[in-house]
Motif scaffolding. Structure first.
Motif, PDB file in Angstrom:
ATOM      1  N   LYS A  24       0.827  -1.225  -0.338  1.00  0.00           N
ATOM      2  CA  LYS A  24       0.213  -0.051   0.216  1.00  0.00           C
ATOM      3  C   LYS A  24       0.843   1.240   0.205  1.00  0.00           C
ATOM      4  CE  LYS A  24      -3.859  -0.036   2.490  1.00  0.00           C
ATOM      5  NZ  LYS A  24      -5.047  -0.336   1.157  1.00  0.00           N
ATOM      6  N   ALA A  25       0.825   2.802  -0.650  1.00  0.00           N
ATOM      7  CA  ALA A  25       1.757   3.562  -0.645  1.00  0.00           C
ATOM      8  C   ALA A  25       1.968   4.013   0.379  1.00  0.00           C
ATOM      9  CB  ALA A  25       0.192   4.920  -1.010  1.00  0.00           C
ATOM     10  N   GLY A  26       1.030   3.376   1.831  1.00  0.00           N
ATOM     11  CA  GLY A  26       1.717   3.692   3.819  1.00  0.00           C
ATOM     12  C   GLY A  26       2.418   2.991   4.132  1.00  0.00           C
ATOM     13  N   LYS A  29       5.417   4.466   2.037  1.00  0.00           N
ATOM     14  CA  LYS A  29       6.205   5.936   2.890  1.00  0.00           C
ATOM     15  C   LYS A  29       6.730   5.246   4.629  1.00  0.00           C
ATOM     16  CE  LYS A  29       1.376   8.495   2.358  1.00  0.00           C
ATOM     17  NZ  LYS A  29       0.912   9.204   2.997  1.00  0.00           N
ATOM     18  N   LYS A  30       5.984   4.048   4.926  1.00  0.00           N
ATOM     19  CA  LYS A  30       6.855   3.591   6.260  1.00  0.00           C
ATOM     20  C   LYS A  30       8.349   3.140   6.102  1.00  0.00           C
ATOM     21  CE  LYS A  30       2.435   1.874   8.641  1.00  0.00           C
ATOM     22  NZ  LYS A  30       2.049   1.315   9.197  1.00  0.00           N
ATOM     23  N   SER A  63      -6.403  -0.048  -1.757  1.00  0.00           N
ATOM     24  CA  SER A  63      -5.715   0.122  -3.300  1.00  0.00           C
ATOM     25  C   SER A  63      -4.338  -0.273  -2.309  1.00  0.00           C
ATOM     26  CB  SER A  63      -5.931   1.618  -3.015  1.00  0.00           C
ATOM     27  OG  SER A  63      -7.457   2.179  -3.382  1.00  0.00           O
ATOM     28  N   TYR A  64      -3.798  -0.608  -3.604  1.00  0.00           N
ATOM     29  CA  TYR A  64      -2.236  -0.528  -3.627  1.00  0.00           C
ATOM     30  C   TYR A  64      -1.434  -0.066  -4.452  1.00  0.00           C
ATOM     31  CZ  TYR A  64      -3.629  -4.571  -0.727  1.00  0.00           C
ATOM     32  OH  TYR A  64      -4.597  -5.026   0.121  1.00  0.00           O
TER      33      TYR A  64
ATOM     34  N   GLY B  65      -5.711   7.078  -8.742  1.00  0.00           N
ATOM     35  CA  GLY B  65      -5.400   6.076  -7.882  1.00  0.00           C
ATOM     36  C   GLY B  65      -7.018   5.447  -8.014  1.00  0.00           C
ATOM     37  N   GLY B 155     -11.901   3.851  -2.887  1.00  0.00           N
ATOM     38  CA  GLY B 155     -10.401   2.646  -2.693  1.00  0.00           C
ATOM     39  C   GLY B 155     -10.397   3.920  -1.622  1.00  0.00           C
ATOM     40  N   SER B 156      -8.669   3.532  -1.215  1.00  0.00           N
ATOM     41  CA  SER B 156      -8.223   3.670  -0.270  1.00  0.00           C
ATOM     42  C   SER B 156      -7.733   5.239   0.395  1.00  0.00           C
ATOM     43  CB  SER B 156      -6.914   2.934   0.398  1.00  0.00           C
ATOM     44  OG  SER B 156      -8.062   1.129   0.719  1.00  0.00           O
ATOM     45  N   PRO B 195      -4.412   7.450  -3.096  1.00  0.00           N
ATOM     46  CA  PRO B 195      -5.109   6.770  -2.545  1.00  0.00           C
ATOM     47  C   PRO B 195      -3.974   6.282  -1.241  1.00  0.00           C
ATOM     48  CG  PRO B 195      -5.209   4.889  -4.278  1.00  0.00           C
ATOM     49  CD  PRO B 195      -5.196   6.652  -5.129  1.00  0.00           C
ATOM     50  N   ALA B 196      -3.672   6.769  -0.020  1.00  0.00           N
ATOM     51  CA  ALA B 196      -2.235   6.231   0.353  1.00  0.00           C
ATOM     52  C   ALA B 196      -2.930   6.034   2.246  1.00  0.00           C
ATOM     53  CB  ALA B 196      -1.841   8.134   0.618  1.00  0.00           C
ATOM     54  N   PHE B 197      -4.480   5.378   2.510  1.00  0.00           N
ATOM     55  CA  PHE B 197      -5.150   5.473   4.158  1.00  0.00           C
ATOM     56  C   PHE B 197      -4.612   3.694   3.970  1.00  0.00           C
ATOM     57  CE2 PHE B 197      -7.600   9.717   3.534  1.00  0.00           C
ATOM     58  CZ  PHE B 197      -6.214  10.717   4.163  1.00  0.00           C
ATOM     59  N   ASP B 342      -2.371   5.821  10.222  1.00  0.00           N
ATOM     60  CA  ASP B 342      -1.749   5.807   9.037  1.00  0.00           C
ATOM     61  C   ASP B 342      -0.038   4.876   9.354  1.00  0.00           C
ATOM     62  OD1 ASP B 342      -2.509   6.519   6.594  1.00  0.00           O
ATOM     63  OD2 ASP B 342      -1.492   8.404   6.944  1.00  0.00           O
ATOM     64  N   ASN B 347      -4.693  -2.637   7.099  1.00  0.00           N
ATOM     65  CA  ASN B 347      -5.607  -2.634   5.697  1.00  0.00           C
ATOM     66  C   ASN B 347      -6.808  -2.608   5.906  1.00  0.00           C
ATOM     67  OD1 ASN B 347      -6.016  -3.023   2.598  1.00  0.00           O
ATOM     68  ND2 ASN B 347      -5.963  -5.183   2.750  1.00  0.00           N
TER      69      ASN B 347
END
Lengths: 70, 402, 356
Positions: A24-26, A29-30, A63-64, B65, B155-156, B195-197, B342, B347
């Motif tokens: 994931k975007a998260g 970032k991590k 979302s990925y 996204g 999405g997220s 989407p980054a959450f 975050d 997920n």
């Protein structure tokens, strides 16, 4: 890290995760936070990679970030 | 001419007074092959009592996204026209106000590239365009965005925020719901499109506790207008309501949940200190009663539908905050919440679920909000609680023993 | 033909450009409103200016043809200004009183349904259903059509003790506030997902599939590089199918709908409430689901007969007690009605005071 270098690094990170774990975007970032890289820079690098079409967002119940299929 | 399918079951749904969605699909089916095939698939769903759609995947516009939902038929051999039948979410206008001209623009573009079918609006509040193919997406985006319309969220990500009609056409609104909605949308464009959450995040803004947008039931962040002052009473209008037949004792005083209203000698009196601002009396006697004094909003967090731990209503986090442009304090608060989510969210874990999992204290401390009684229905019932080192050094009893 | 230049991150158009002049002038300065009839209300500003709202129902699913008709009507009678409500109604915003009558006449001639204002049934919040959704276990649009046909009188003419809000969700994902509606349908599965082992391997990520299950019923099956489901722990929510498409759960024979009652979102008089289960299952019977319409009628009739003025359905039931609700409606009370999920113990009776 220069943005160009960060982008290559990020692309490889996603590439090496493909097929093992969807990132994931998260997660990205991590990963870079742990390496001490500023969040704004990470966001910018990811945005550029996606704008260029080298990476894409995908959706599977969440979302990925992935490399687009050939 | 698009293919015509026999639809004996769906035809039954063209009968009766309520406008028929089947008639709508047929209108579009007379023009587009996609809508014609949609009708065919739907008839089959009705016959077999099961859906014939598959989800998922990798569709969108470059750089974003979200905003496009991939949708595919599971019987593409029988309905090749809807083998791909993607949804495009257009970010709607605050309050769902439109002009004839803007509606026509939306239709013109959609008729050029899609099935001709829409939802006004999707549950979240997007203007939904139903049914197009992957190769059309970039063109659709270019056409809409060049005319000032952007995609909504999916999405997220932050989803398209929505609000009640607010000060545009309602006398009860304590906040400018449309401006807040617009400002939130603009402030968090990046969070909406990239989407980054851990999962979705929804904002819904309403002007008062009547909650005409179901904010408290379906927004991760519910912004609900409220006030701190008294309710002003216009006794002449009270008399008019009585004259018109309202039983003020039974319908207003007796139904006040805090019993803070008295009605005697034709005069209505409110014990404002005991009013909980539920809106019943104001809503029923709108000409006679008005909220006055300081206006703002309560910020409630965490409501969502049942997945995964069960449905939740939003919880009061900040009982009162001034909501005035440029909303600096509010945006800073939201960013703190997202930072925490975050960091710890899994997920598909909504922020409310994370609060349940890690505890309200950790959340409140992280975002810098003090505990106050307005946040709970009642204090805890169990005897098990934590003391931090810092707690041990406090002497709160001195406040009331000195 | 060349496409216009795309723009990103612009957000929606600014709402100010879409407000009728009378709203722009009196923005945030309204004094009161009056409901004239089910399909018409007037808002009066402190300035004395007025705006009339003529409301009609839409099926939400609209062909562009119909949107263009709305646009034409708005242009003819409303200076081009029209809005939509959260509940899929269309509101024509009339600034000149003389335009109300011809607008209403034209809407009636077009067989549009006027109403939804005041203590009535408004239009139904609902989901995509078989029109477009992968996880739908019923069709939302069809049920909405049937229910609104059945209760059309309560949209326009007749009044109720208070407003009654219906909702239809085509699966337990519940897009829309079904879980806080007066009377609502939520469609359900009743059989565990089928595991397509070959596809799990290719299409699904095992850890996220395990994690998405609310009851921990899914575990890895390393031998098959797939997953296992403990049948007795599964409550058929279908969340796993949204995460892993190789776990189809829809079932023509066993899917159907449940009916929940007594929710509300406003804080008026009593706190917002969740809807509670009253009928755990009715089979899907398209195209017109007569059993669902009948069940709604039983509930609505009981509410009309029993509720005091201004009581919402949930407030009425709480006053008389749920045991009384089941007495009146004669709906069978079953094991499915007693909660065994996350908040179960909050719902068990802890008092010796109850009715027979």
């Amino acid at each position: 890290m220069e943005i160009a270098e960060l982008k290559e690094n990020m692309y490889k990170l996603v590439e090496s995760a493909m097929g093992k774990k969807k990132l994931k975007a998260g997660d990205i970032k991590k990963h870079y936070r742990n390496e001490g890289i500023a969040e704004d820079q990470v966001k910018e690098a990811l945005k550029e990679l996606v704008d260029e079409g080298r990476l894409i967002y995908t959706y599977f119940g969440g979302s990925y970030v992935e490399i687009p299929p050939k | 001419m698009p293919k015509k399918y026999d639809t004996p079951l769906l035809d039954e749904l063209e009968k009766g007074p309520f406008p028929s969605f089947v008639t709508e699909i047929k209108k579009a089916a007379a023009r587009t092959e996609m809508a014609a095939a949609e009708l065919g698939v739907l008839e089959r769903c009705y016959r077999e009592k099961k859906t014939h759609w598959k989800h998922g995947g990798i569709v969108g516009v470059r750089g974003y996204g979200g905003g496009v939902i991939g949708r595919y038929s599971d019987v593409p051999e029988d309905f090749p026209e809807v083998a791909h039948f993607h949804t495009v979410r257009i970010n709607s206008i605050a309050g769902f106000f439109y002009t004839s001209e803007s509606l026509r623009t939306i239709c013109d573009i959609w008729d050029k590239y899609g099935s001709g079918l829409t939802n006004l609006h999707g549950s979240t509040g997007d203007l939904v365009l139903l049914g197009t193919t992957t190769d059309k997406l970039e063109a659709i985006f270019a056409e809409y965005s060049s005319r000032g319309w952007d995609l909504g969220g999916s999405g997220s990500a932050m989803r398209t925020p929505s609000c009640c009609v607010g000060p545009a056409r309602c006398e009860w609104s304590n906040i400018d719901t449309l401006d807040i909605n617009y400002a939130v949308t603009q402030e968090f464009q990046d969070e909406m499109h990239r989407p980054a959450f851990p999962y979705k995040f929804k904002f819904k803004t309403v002007g008062c506790a009547v909650d005409c947008n179901a904010s408290i039931a379906r927004a991760d962040c519910s912004i609900i207008g409220t006030w701190k002052g008294n309710i002003a009473v216009d006794q002449a209008e009270v008399a008019n309501y009585a004259k018109a037949g309202m039983d003020i004792q039974a319908e207003i005083a007796d139904l006040c949940p805090t019993q803070c209203i008295t009605y005697a000698g034709g005069k209505l009196a409110i014990d404002d200190a005991n009013c909980s601002r539920c809106m019943h009396c104001i809503a029923k006697m709108t000409k006679a009663l008005k909220a006055t004094g300081e206006k703002g909003a309560s910020i409630l967090i965490g409501s969502k539908a049942p997945f995964v731990v069960g449905a939740t209503l939003s919880w009061v986090i900040v009982p009162f905050i001034k909501m005035e442009a440029p909303y600096t304090e509010f945006f800073a608060l939201i960013r703190k919440m997202w930072e925490w989510w975050d960091e710890h969210g899994k997920n598909r874990e909504r922020i409310g679920e994370l609060i349940i999992r890690r505890g309200m204290r950790e959340f409140l401390e992280y975002i810098g909000v003090d505990p106050v009684p307005q946040q709970v229905k009642e204090p805890r019932r169990d005897p098990f609680w934590f003391w931090t080192e810092d707690d041990l050094n406090q002497k709160p009893w001195e406040a009331y023993t000195k | 033909m060349a496409l216009p230049q795309r723009r990103t991150d612009i957000g929606p158009p600014h709402y100010k450009d879409f407000l009728p002049p009378v709203i722009q002038k009196n923005y945030g300065d309204w004094k009161y409103h009056e409901v004239i009839n089910g399909g018409l209300m007037v808002h009066v500003a402190n300035s004395g200016d007025k705006i009339w709202t003529v409301r009609i129902a839409s099926p939400r699913l609209l062909a562009t043809d119909t949107i263009r008709e709305y646009a034409d009507l708005a242009e003819k009678y409303c200076g081009g200004y029209v809005r939509f409500t959260t509940r899929n109604n269309v509101e024509f915003l009339v600034s000149e009183e003389k335009n109300i009558e011809p607008l209403v006449a034209e809407l009636k001639a077009k067989k549009q349904m006027l109403g939804g204002i005041g203590p009535r049934i408004s239009n139904i919040v609902h989901t995509q259903g078989w029109i477009h959704c992968h996880s739908a276990c019923t069709d939302a649009s069809g049920l909405v059509k049937v229910l609104m046909d059945e209760f059309a009188d309560y949209f326009n003419e007749k009044t109720l003790p208070n407003k009654v809000r219906f909702a239809v969700a085509c699966c337990t994902n519940m897009c829309g506030a079904v879980h806080c509606s007066d009377i609502a349908v939520v469609a359900i599965h009743r059989k565990v997902p089928r595991i397509e082992h070959e596809n799990v391997k290719n299409m699904c990520e095992v850890p996220s599939t395990l994690a998405c299950c609310p009851t921990g019923a899914i575990s890895p099956d390393p031998a098959k590089k797939s997953i296992k489901i403990k049948d007795e722990k599964c409550m058929y929510c279908g969340n796993c199918y949204s995460v892993c498409p190789a776990l189809p759960i829809s079932d023509s024979e066993y899917d159907g709908v449940a009916i929940v009652v007594g929710g509300k979102v406003g804080s008026l008089r009593s706190d917002p409430k969740f809807s509670k289960l009253v009928i755990p299952y009715i089979p899907n019977n398209p195209p017109r689901w007569p059993e669902v319409a009948k069940a709604f009628k039983i509930i609505l009739d009981a509410y009309i007969a029993g509720a005091k003025k201004h009581e919402r359905v949930g407030e009425w039931v709480e006053r008389i007690g749920w045991e009384q609700f089941f007495n009146i409606t004669k709906f069978p009370f079953t094991f499915q009605h007693i909660d065994d999920f996350t908040i179960a113990r909050e719902t068990f009776r802890t008092s010796a005071a109850f009715k027979w």
